[in-house]
Design an enzyme around this catalytic site. Structure first.
Site, PDB file in Angstrom:
ATOM      1  N   ARG A   1     106.683  31.741  22.511  1.00 27.76           N
ATOM      2  CA  ARG A   1     107.237  30.454  22.975  1.00 27.76           C
ATOM      3  C   ARG A   1     106.655  30.072  24.332  1.00 27.76           C
ATOM      4  O   ARG A   1     106.376  28.896  24.592  1.00 27.76           O
ATOM      5  CB  ARG A   1     108.769  30.545  23.052  1.00 27.76           C
ATOM      6  CG  ARG A   1     109.451  30.614  21.695  1.00 27.76           C
ATOM      7  CD  ARG A   1     110.904  31.032  21.812  1.00 27.76           C
ATOM      8  NE  ARG A   1     111.695  30.096  22.582  1.00 27.76           N
ATOM      9  CZ  ARG A   1     112.916  30.334  23.037  1.00 27.76           C
ATOM     10  NH1 ARG A   1     113.485  31.520  22.786  1.00 27.76           N
ATOM     11  NH2 ARG A   1     113.579  29.433  23.718  1.00 27.76           N
TER      12      ARG A   1
ATOM     13  N   ARG B   1     107.187  16.207  25.765  1.00 33.62           N
ATOM     14  CA  ARG B   1     106.876  17.619  25.515  1.00 33.62           C
ATOM     15  C   ARG B   1     105.377  17.889  25.599  1.00 33.62           C
ATOM     16  O   ARG B   1     104.941  19.046  25.608  1.00 33.62           O
ATOM     17  CB  ARG B   1     107.404  18.006  24.129  1.00 33.62           C
ATOM     18  CG  ARG B   1     107.490  19.499  23.882  1.00 33.62           C
ATOM     19  CD  ARG B   1     108.122  19.796  22.551  1.00 33.62           C
ATOM     20  NE  ARG B   1     109.535  19.478  22.516  1.00 33.62           N
ATOM     21  CZ  ARG B   1     110.503  20.300  22.885  1.00 33.62           C
ATOM     22  NH1 ARG B   1     110.194  21.497  23.332  1.00 33.62           N
ATOM     23  NH2 ARG B   1     111.760  19.940  22.816  1.00 33.62           N
TER      24      ARG B   1
ATOM     25  N   ARG C   1     119.442  38.799  26.204  1.00 35.44           N
ATOM     26  CA  ARG C   1     120.646  38.096  25.758  1.00 35.44           C
ATOM     27  C   ARG C   1     121.206  38.717  24.479  1.00 35.44           C
ATOM     28  O   ARG C   1     120.466  39.068  23.572  1.00 35.44           O
ATOM     29  CB  ARG C   1     120.288  36.617  25.530  1.00 35.44           C
ATOM     30  CG  ARG C   1     121.448  35.684  25.320  1.00 35.44           C
ATOM     31  CD  ARG C   1     121.007  34.251  25.541  1.00 35.44           C
ATOM     32  NE  ARG C   1     119.800  33.886  24.794  1.00 35.44           N
ATOM     33  CZ  ARG C   1     119.093  32.789  25.048  1.00 35.44           C
ATOM     34  NH1 ARG C   1     119.452  31.973  26.021  1.00 35.44           N
ATOM     35  NH2 ARG C   1     118.019  32.503  24.316  1.00 35.44           N
TER      36      ARG C   1
ATOM     37  N   ARG D   1     119.349  37.726  18.755  1.00 37.25           N
ATOM     38  CA  ARG D   1     118.766  36.782  17.795  1.00 37.25           C
ATOM     39  C   ARG D   1     117.278  37.082  17.619  1.00 37.25           C
ATOM     40  O   ARG D   1     116.606  37.515  18.552  1.00 37.25           O
ATOM     41  CB  ARG D   1     118.924  35.340  18.295  1.00 37.25           C
ATOM     42  CG  ARG D   1     120.343  34.874  18.395  1.00 37.25           C
ATOM     43  CD  ARG D   1     120.415  33.381  18.665  1.00 37.25           C
ATOM     44  NE  ARG D   1     119.422  32.924  19.641  1.00 37.25           N
ATOM     45  CZ  ARG D   1     119.315  31.650  20.037  1.00 37.25           C
ATOM     46  NH1 ARG D   1     120.103  30.737  19.553  1.00 37.25           N
ATOM     47  NH2 ARG D   1     118.403  31.309  20.929  1.00 37.25           N
TER      48      ARG D   1
ATOM     49  N   LYS E   1     117.023  24.833  31.937  1.00 33.25           N
ATOM     50  CA  LYS E   1     116.936  23.365  31.908  1.00 33.25           C
ATOM     51  C   LYS E   1     118.218  22.725  31.397  1.00 33.25           C
ATOM     52  O   LYS E   1     118.703  21.751  31.971  1.00 33.25           O
ATOM     53  CB  LYS E   1     115.765  22.906  31.025  1.00 33.25           C
ATOM     54  CG  LYS E   1     114.404  23.128  31.617  1.00 33.25           C
ATOM     55  CD  LYS E   1     113.326  22.393  30.844  1.00 33.25           C
ATOM     56  CE  LYS E   1     113.293  22.735  29.371  1.00 33.25           C
ATOM     57  NZ  LYS E   1     113.016  24.163  29.117  1.00 33.25           N
TER      58      LYS E   1
END
Length: 221
Positions: free
Chosen positions: A172, A88, A127, A161, A13
């Site tokens: 999430r 949201r 990542r 992370r 996004k």
């Protein structure tokens, strides 16, 4: 144009919002930027948001909505904007509708960036960041370093992370499905949603989005 960009974490996004806003010559308004700007300028809304954040609490909808209203009323947003991260949830979507109705304007489109759940997990959990320079980013599948665990640019250690772990990503995603995804049906009922596949090259996704906006614009004529 007035556009809302929706999609799960890992859909790209942020990248697409910047590209589309530049192409359409409208400001990119993201929730994160709103919070940072208001907190850094020490506005009343910023102080209020910071008090919740410092206490480890979520910033209430009414504070987020007030920040968005203030930003959308600025001169560069008079002829359009692209909202990223807001609304949201359905309550925020309803509040946005009321706000736009008061201003006698309306949304032109809601772009839904669609990505299979397993692809989201793969994108985020793979990542790796450099401990020396956070902007040096690699991916174990898509952009792997030449030597495992070592930054190609500066030789720093690469790490994952905590919020990029698979368990955290799935949490999430669950939050997205529960809280944010319902706004897609909310806007579908208004005939505003264009669903875009977010798979493939960044340029391809941008083109799909622009083509969808063009089709919607032509249909309104």
């Amino acid at each position: 144009m007035r556009i809302v960009l929706v999609g799960p974490p890992g859909a790209g996004k942020g990248t697409q919002a910047v590209r589309l806003a530049k192409e359409l010559k409208i400001p990119h308004i993201s929730t994160g930027d709103l919070f940072r700007a208001n907190i850094s300028r020490k506005t009343e809304l910023g102080k209020l948001a910071k008090s919740y954040m410092d206490a480890g609490n979520l910033v209430p909808d009414e504070v987020t909505i007030a920040m968005a209203k203030d930003r959308m009323e600025q001169e560069d947003a008079v002829n359009g904007f692209l909202l990223d991260g807001f609304p949201r949830n359905v309550a925020q979507a309803e509040a946005l509708d009321e706000l736009l109705k008061t201003e006698k304007i309306k949304l032109d489109a809601v772009l839904d960036l669609e990505v299979p759940e397993e692809e989201v997990v793969k994108r985020i959990a793979g990542r790796r960041l450099c401990r020396n320079k956070a902007e040096h980013v690699f991916h174990v599948t898509y952009t792997p370093p030449k030597a495992e665990g070592v930054c190609d640019v500066c030789g720093g250690e690469l790490y994952q992370r905590d919020d990029d772990s698979e368990d955290t990503v799935r949490t999430r995603l669950e939050v997205y499905h529960t809280q944010t995804e319902p706004i897609i049906d909310y806007y579908k009922a208004q005939g505003l949603v264009a669903t875009i596949s977010a798979l493939g090259a960044v340029d391809e996704v941008t083109k799909r989005a622009l083509d969808a906006l063009k089709r919607d614009g032509d249909e309104e004529k």
